[in-house]
Design an enzyme around this catalytic site. Structure first.
Site, PDB file in Angstrom:
ATOM      1  CG  ASP A 127      73.430  61.175  -9.013  1.00 48.89           C
ATOM      2  OD1 ASP A 127      72.765  61.282  -7.974  1.00 48.89           O
ATOM      3  OD2 ASP A 127      74.643  61.360  -9.053  1.00 48.89           O
ATOM      4  CB  CYS A 181      69.417  46.782   8.585  1.00 52.22           C
ATOM      5  SG  CYS A 181      69.694  47.674   7.053  1.00 52.22           S
ATOM      6  CB  CYS A 184      73.570  44.567  11.022  1.00 54.40           C
ATOM      7  SG  CYS A 184      75.185  44.916  10.291  1.00 54.40           S
ATOM      8  CB  CYS A 187      76.752  50.833   7.555  1.00 56.20           C
ATOM      9  SG  CYS A 187      75.078  50.945   8.243  1.00 56.20           S
ATOM     10  CB  CYS A 191      80.612  56.516   9.792  1.00 58.13           C
ATOM     11  SG  CYS A 191      80.710  58.215   9.175  1.00 58.13           S
ATOM     12  CB  CYS A 207      78.837  62.427   4.800  1.00 63.29           C
ATOM     13  SG  CYS A 207      79.068  61.181   3.529  1.00 63.29           S
ATOM     14  CB  CYS A 234      83.964  57.928   2.298  1.00 60.55           C
ATOM     15  SG  CYS A 234      84.287  56.874   3.734  1.00 60.55           S
ATOM     16  CB  CYS A 237      78.817  53.289   5.394  1.00 54.08           C
ATOM     17  SG  CYS A 237      78.355  54.251   3.944  1.00 54.08           S
ATOM     18  CB  CYS A 241      76.940  46.309   3.713  1.00 53.77           C
ATOM     19  SG  CYS A 241      75.256  45.633   3.726  1.00 53.77           S
TER      20      CYS A 241
END
Length: 337
Positions: A127, A181, A184, A187, A191, A207, A234, A237, A241
């Site tokens: 990361d 996906c 769909c 997500c 938001c 965001c 947060c 989203c 799913c």
């Protein structure tokens, strides 16, 4: 593959392999994202675009990239706290120990085993390095980037961290994963701040994860009310799913919120000074944003609470030395007046 078996022994949920130059399209996509200003205050994205946009340039000697998934699946409903206005919502991944430390230690153990077994060189990343983990993970077949731009997998759901091991060892690549996906929009519609201009696109400036963690100074007035009681990150989203019905339980208990504990009270968090903040969030990802940014977020949540009893808590910070905290206190007092 013996490496995959060892990865499971170390505790990783899934492993796949790709090559450093498997995602030539990411340089152009990253440039478009930055040119549009959607990275906000994350200047490091623009400063290190050469490496971030070309994984092969990060370490030219690397021949393979091993991508690994580390589960942190919650055992509680991550959205339940959103209905508790007197408490702060902290993202699931940050409710336990800092994943950077845990995943990196696990990667290093696996990496040492690979070096001992195959006599190669390795570099591990979690990361913080200029590595585009999600496109590499999709190229490796670990999962795919959904319409919310996060990675998800048919056999893991949404709740997992990514780790990468670059190695000089040539390994057979796995097939890339296609996106599943379909039509769909769960997500995108979930938001609170409308951070997705289109499917598979994110504007970080809207965001809540970015606003509560990366953004310095006051948050735009038009977005504060939409943040609700989310004070660090947060999960909306991710939580909605449908693929989460296949999510597997996390084996690493250090990520999991202690059984029987409740989300923190806003009134208590607002009164943290720097020393108390550091003590409370020692070993947590929350610690890295510092007391001032955290209390600013808490005050936005207090302003959104609709609870007159919290007005005096906010009023106590009207003269805070940090300008963003004082501004948030004025906003919260005004909202609760």
């Amino acid at each position: 593959m013996r490496i995959a078996a060892q990865a499971r022994t170390e505790g990783f949920a899934k492993m796949r392999v790709t090559v450093p130059d498997a995602v030539p399209q990411i340089a152009a996509r990253l440039a478009q994202f930055v040119d549009a200003g959607r990275h906000g205050q994350m200047g490091w994205m623009a400063e290190r675009m050469h490496w971030r946009g070309d994984p092969a340039a990060l370490w030219p000697e690397a021949r393979s990239v091993i991508m690994l998934a580390e589960l942190y699946t919650p055992r509680h409903d991550p959205m339940a706290v959103v209905g508790q206005p007197d408490r702060g919502a902290i993202s699931v991944y940050a409710q336990g120990r800092d994943y950077h430390d845990i995943v990196k230690a696990r990667l290093k153990r696996l990496g040492r085993w690979i070096v001992a077994e195959y006599g190669c060189e390795i570099k591990v990343f979690v990361d913080t390095a200029p590595v585009m983990e999600k496109p590499l993970a999709q190229a490796a077949g670990l999962g795919w980037q959904g319409k919310h731009t996060n990675l998800l997998a048919r056999d893991l759901g949404s709740w997992f961290f990514l780790g990468a091991i670059f190695t000089t060892l040539p390994l057979p690549s796995d097939a890339p994963e296609a996106q599943h996906c379909g039509a769909c929009r769960a997500c995108l519609d979930a938001c609170p701040t409308g951070a997705f201009p289109a499917p598979f696109q994110l504007d970080a400036r809207r965001c809540i994860s970015y606003l509560t963690i990366e953004h310095r100074g006051p948050v735009d007035l038009g977005l504060r009310a939409r943040m609700g009681n989310r004070i660090y990150g947060c999960d909306d989203c991710l939580a909605v799913c449908p693929w989460n019905k296949f999510a597997r339980e996390a084996a690493e208990m250090r990520y999991i919120r202690a059984e029987g504990t409740e989300p923190p009270l806003l009134a208590e968090l607002a009164q943290l000074d720097d020393a108390a903040f550091r003590a409370r969030f020692s070993g947590s990802p929350v610690k890295r944003i510092g007391r001032d940014r955290f209390v600013r977020n808490v005050l936005y949540a207090i302003g959104n609470s609709g609870l007159p009893a919290l007005r005096e808590v906010a009023a106590g910070l009207l003269d805070d030395p940090d300008p963003a905290v004082a501004d948030a206190a004025r906003w919260a007092v005004g909202r609760l007046a």
